[in-house]
Write a protein that holds these residues in place. Sequence first.
Motif, mmCIF file in Angstrom:
data_model
loop_
_atom_site.group_PDB
_atom_site.id
_atom_site.type_symbol
_atom_site.label_atom_id
_atom_site.label_comp_id
_atom_site.label_asym_id
_atom_site.label_seq_id
_atom_site.Cartn_x
_atom_site.Cartn_y
_atom_site.Cartn_z
ATOM 1 N N TYR A 1 -7.839 3.856 -7.140
ATOM 2 C CA TYR A 1 -7.941 2.443 -6.781
ATOM 3 C C TYR A 1 -7.640 1.507 -7.941
ATOM 4 O O TYR A 1 -7.389 0.318 -7.744
ATOM 5 N N SER A 2 -7.702 2.007 -9.162
ATOM 6 C CA SER A 2 -7.335 1.164 -10.296
ATOM 7 C C SER A 2 -5.823 0.991 -10.373
ATOM 8 O O SER A 2 -5.316 0.148 -11.085
ATOM 9 N N ASN A 3 -5.121 1.815 -9.591
ATOM 10 C CA ASN A 3 -3.658 1.774 -9.597
ATOM 11 C C ASN A 3 -3.141 0.819 -8.525
ATOM 12 O O ASN A 3 -2.296 1.159 -7.709
ATOM 13 N N LEU A 4 -3.668 -0.381 -8.534
ATOM 14 C CA LEU A 4 -3.203 -1.416 -7.615
ATOM 15 C C LEU A 4 -1.969 -2.097 -8.193
ATOM 16 O O LEU A 4 -1.735 -2.056 -9.400
ATOM 17 N N PRO A 5 -1.183 -2.749 -7.343
ATOM 18 C CA PRO A 5 -0.071 -3.543 -7.879
ATOM 19 C C PRO A 5 -0.586 -4.552 -8.904
ATOM 20 O O PRO A 5 -1.632 -5.172 -8.710
ATOM 21 N N GLN A 6 0.121 -4.692 -9.989
ATOM 22 C CA GLN A 6 -0.275 -5.626 -11.030
ATOM 23 C C GLN A 6 0.120 -7.052 -10.646
ATOM 24 O O GLN A 6 1.039 -7.260 -9.853
ATOM 25 N N LYS A 7 -0.567 -8.016 -11.248
ATOM 26 C CA LYS A 7 -0.311 -9.410 -10.903
ATOM 27 C C LYS A 7 1.108 -9.844 -11.235
ATOM 28 O O LYS A 7 1.638 -10.769 -10.629
ATOM 29 N N ASP A 8 1.728 -9.169 -12.218
ATOM 30 C CA ASP A 8 3.073 -9.570 -12.614
ATOM 31 C C ASP A 8 4.169 -8.774 -11.900
ATOM 32 O O ASP A 8 5.345 -8.950 -12.193
ATOM 33 N N GLU A 9 3.785 -7.892 -10.962
ATOM 34 C CA GLU A 9 4.802 -7.164 -10.201
ATOM 35 C C GLU A 9 5.447 -8.123 -9.207
ATOM 36 O O GLU A 9 4.768 -8.698 -8.353
ATOM 37 N N SER B 1 4.252 -12.919 6.020
ATOM 38 C CA SER B 1 2.837 -13.099 6.341
ATOM 39 C C SER B 1 2.032 -12.825 5.074
ATOM 40 O O SER B 1 2.358 -11.915 4.308
ATOM 41 N N GLN B 2 1.020 -13.643 4.841
ATOM 42 C CA GLN B 2 0.177 -13.454 3.657
ATOM 43 C C GLN B 2 -0.847 -12.357 3.933
ATOM 44 O O GLN B 2 -1.475 -12.326 5.000
ATOM 45 N N VAL B 3 -1.005 -11.449 2.974
ATOM 46 C CA VAL B 3 -1.940 -10.327 3.128
ATOM 47 C C VAL B 3 -2.702 -10.107 1.825
ATOM 48 O O VAL B 3 -2.238 -10.465 0.748
ATOM 49 N N PHE B 4 -3.883 -9.488 1.950
ATOM 50 C CA PHE B 4 -4.665 -9.046 0.802
ATOM 51 C C PHE B 4 -4.882 -7.547 0.923
ATOM 52 O O PHE B 4 -4.731 -6.966 2.007
ATOM 53 N N ILE B 5 -5.243 -6.902 -0.175
ATOM 54 C CA ILE B 5 -5.426 -5.453 -0.184
ATOM 55 C C ILE B 5 -6.904 -5.102 -0.101
ATOM 56 O O ILE B 5 -7.722 -5.645 -0.847
ATOM 57 N N TYR B 6 -7.228 -4.147 0.790
ATOM 58 C CA TYR B 6 -8.596 -3.721 1.026
ATOM 59 C C TYR B 6 -8.724 -2.204 0.817
ATOM 60 O O TYR B 6 -7.740 -1.470 0.866
ATOM 61 N N ASP B 7 -9.954 -1.756 0.634
ATOM 62 C CA ASP B 7 -10.284 -0.335 0.547
ATOM 63 C C ASP B 7 -10.278 0.244 1.968
ATOM 64 O O ASP B 7 -10.977 -0.262 2.846
ATOM 65 N N VAL C 1 -5.769 -11.295 -5.150
ATOM 66 C CA VAL C 1 -4.375 -11.714 -5.304
ATOM 67 C C VAL C 1 -3.677 -11.684 -3.941
ATOM 68 O O VAL C 1 -3.659 -10.647 -3.278
ATOM 69 N N PRO C 2 -3.108 -12.806 -3.498
ATOM 70 C CA PRO C 2 -2.382 -12.804 -2.229
ATOM 71 C C PRO C 2 -0.993 -12.190 -2.390
ATOM 72 O O PRO C 2 -0.323 -12.405 -3.405
ATOM 73 N N TYR C 3 -0.589 -11.414 -1.408
ATOM 74 C CA TYR C 3 0.757 -10.847 -1.382
ATOM 75 C C TYR C 3 1.443 -11.293 -0.092
ATOM 76 O O TYR C 3 0.788 -11.779 0.843
ATOM 77 N N TYR C 4 2.763 -11.085 -0.061
ATOM 78 C CA TYR C 4 3.540 -11.579 1.067
ATOM 79 C C TYR C 4 4.438 -10.481 1.614
ATOM 80 O O TYR C 4 5.355 -9.999 0.938
ATOM 81 N N PHE C 5 4.132 -10.075 2.844
ATOM 82 C CA PHE C 5 4.889 -9.057 3.560
ATOM 83 C C PHE C 5 6.096 -9.745 4.187
ATOM 84 O O PHE C 5 5.946 -10.717 4.917
ATOM 85 N N ILE C 6 7.284 -9.229 3.896
ATOM 86 C CA ILE C 6 8.508 -9.894 4.352
ATOM 87 C C ILE C 6 9.147 -9.177 5.541
ATOM 88 O O ILE C 6 9.222 -7.948 5.564
ATOM 89 N N ASN C 7 9.549 -9.948 6.512
ATOM 90 C CA ASN C 7 10.350 -9.454 7.639
ATOM 91 C C ASN C 7 11.762 -10.012 7.449
ATOM 92 O O ASN C 7 12.022 -11.185 7.689
ATOM 93 N N ILE C 8 12.664 -9.161 6.957
ATOM 94 C CA ILE C 8 14.060 -9.560 6.746
ATOM 95 C C ILE C 8 14.766 -9.510 8.095
ATOM 96 O O ILE C 8 14.930 -8.434 8.676
ATOM 97 N N ALA C 9 15.163 -10.656 8.602
ATOM 98 C CA ALA C 9 15.674 -10.710 9.973
ATOM 99 C C ALA C 9 17.035 -11.391 10.084
ATOM 100 O O ALA C 9 17.427 -11.850 11.160
ATOM 101 N N GLU C 10 17.761 -11.481 8.971
ATOM 102 C CA GLU C 10 19.127 -12.010 8.994
ATOM 103 C C GLU C 10 20.080 -10.904 8.538
ATOM 104 O O GLU C 10 19.928 -10.367 7.443
ATOM 105 N N THR C 11 21.028 -10.555 9.390
ATOM 106 C CA THR C 11 21.962 -9.461 9.111
ATOM 107 C C THR C 11 23.396 -9.925 9.294
ATOM 108 O O THR C 11 23.721 -10.582 10.290
ATOM 109 N N PHE C 12 24.240 -9.585 8.311
ATOM 110 C CA PHE C 12 25.661 -9.915 8.389
ATOM 111 C C PHE C 12 26.491 -8.694 8.002
ATOM 112 O O PHE C 12 25.938 -7.648 7.636
#
Length: 242
Positions: free
Chosen positions: A90-98, A129-135, A145-156
């Motif tokens: 659990y100490s191996n969470l994403p770092q704030k600067d990632e 969508s804004q998400v947080f990490i839980y146990d 720390v808030p993170y943002y899950f991305i839905n990439i929905a534009e394709t060319f």
Amino acid sequence: MSNYAWLCDYGSHAVANTYGIVVQTPEFDGVELFFIKQKKECHTITDDEMKILETIEETDTKFWRAWKNYELIPQPEMPIKLFKKPDINYSNLPQKDEIFFSITGGYLVMNEKPYNIISQFNLGKTHFSQVFIYDIETKKQLSDVPYYFINIAETFEFLNSNHSKGIKASRYTPEEPLRYIWGVEDDNIVLLEQVKNIKIDLWHDKNLHDSLFFSDRLVQALFDAGFNQKQLGLSRCVIQQA
């Protein structure tokens, strides 16, 4: 109008770390799926639990396919929480600067700093969508720390495969137009000039697996904010001239 766009190789382990994290959406519970799967692997699953597993897996697979196919996922169906698997320290969470990272399923998540810039640009149907990490076991929030899950929905389809380097065809289906990123460097990728006709600043190219392209104007804004090319995993792409 710039003669460049940028390819973000977020799938590279040298660019983004991968974490054992599952998602929870209003439609399916990744936590319940995780623990029922464990019971199945240990041969302790009941018939009723097997039926529940099949239902959750069906919904989970539907969501995953939509994400992998770059389809629009309605905002009410986007992830609401992330849960860290217990088999990871659990100490191996994403770092704030990632800047961004991948999680179980190949999903892309980014932190607040790039999100604040990217979200100001024209993303078309792409959204977050804004998400947080839980146990996953205690359900306790592990980070504020808030993170943002991305839905990439534009394709060319702007990739000029015949004039691009650093990509390769599948050895199983070489006749298909789909290519894979393979050691791309600056100016290796050539895009058709039609890319200049769109106003979208972030998109996927249908003919380049797991590709994510940024407009030059978006990248320059990221550079101005203090990010650098290496951090973002970017390779400059040339737009074909008429």
